[in-house]
Design a protein around this motif. Structure first.
Motif, mmCIF file in Angstrom:
data_model
loop_
_atom_site.group_PDB
_atom_site.id
_atom_site.type_symbol
_atom_site.label_atom_id
_atom_site.label_comp_id
_atom_site.label_asym_id
_atom_site.label_seq_id
_atom_site.Cartn_x
_atom_site.Cartn_y
_atom_site.Cartn_z
ATOM 1 N N GLU A 25 3.045 -16.595 1.241
ATOM 2 C CA GLU A 25 2.351 -17.033 0.116
ATOM 3 C C GLU A 25 0.719 -17.043 0.400
ATOM 4 O OE1 GLU A 25 2.435 -20.244 -3.442
ATOM 5 O OE2 GLU A 25 3.139 -20.966 -1.610
ATOM 6 N N GLY A 26 -0.022 -16.380 -0.433
ATOM 7 C CA GLY A 26 -1.365 -16.403 -0.329
ATOM 8 C C GLY A 26 -1.996 -15.310 0.497
ATOM 9 N N LEU A 27 -0.922 -14.360 0.945
ATOM 10 C CA LEU A 27 -1.409 -13.459 1.890
ATOM 11 C C LEU A 27 -1.277 -12.260 1.205
ATOM 12 C CD1 LEU A 27 0.284 -14.041 5.097
ATOM 13 C CD2 LEU A 27 -1.863 -14.470 4.698
ATOM 14 N N ASN A 28 -2.281 -11.191 1.060
ATOM 15 C CA ASN A 28 -2.153 -9.802 0.503
ATOM 16 C C ASN A 28 -0.804 -9.016 1.356
ATOM 17 O OD1 ASN A 28 -3.271 -8.200 2.400
ATOM 18 N ND2 ASN A 28 -5.503 -8.682 1.782
ATOM 19 N N ASP A 29 -0.939 -7.901 0.856
ATOM 20 C CA ASP A 29 0.374 -7.039 1.260
ATOM 21 C C ASP A 29 0.016 -6.618 2.798
ATOM 22 O OD1 ASP A 29 2.117 -7.302 -0.953
ATOM 23 O OD2 ASP A 29 1.135 -5.538 -1.822
#
Length: 119
Positions: A25-29
């Motif tokens: 959660e909160g991390l881009n791909d």
């Protein structure tokens, strides 16, 4: 994604993850793929599929040795995003396996929240 919901079900899943639970959660791909690669994760379980806020771009990077799809979207993702679809005899009967792009792995009990009782 749903993220941390504080439910008993999520706590049970976390406890069963002997290698540890990692929230993306909160991390881009790209960040999520790096985090997965850094841990040398062997299995990545996708819980959203083609629903709201899918992580298909993350799956397309193939950051884990084995990628499976389960729960949030009761159908094939198509293509080569994941190798296995985790289903059950009610929502994904074995005779549907040829219609999936993934290998079908049958779980012992129905998993959809709106599944009807087996008896």
């Amino acid at each position: 994604g749903a993220g941390e919901d504080g439910s008993e079900a999520q706590a049970a899943v976390k406890a069963a993850c002997t290698g540890g639970w990692v929230s993306l959660e909160g991390l881009n791909d790209g960040e999520a793929a790096e985090a997965i690669n850094a841990r040398s994760e062997m299995v990545l379980v996708d819980l959203t599929g083609l629903t709201l806020s899918p992580r298909t771009a993350l799956l397309a990077r193939h950051p884990a040795d084995v990628q499976v799809h389960w729960h949030g979207y009761p159908g094939t993702l198509g293509g080569t995003l994941v190798s296995h679809f985790l289903g059950d005899r009610v929502s994904t009967p074995p005779d549907l396996a040829p219609t999936l792009s993934e290998r079908l792995a049958i779980l012992p009990l129905p998993y959809l929240a709106n599944s009807h009782p087996l008896n």
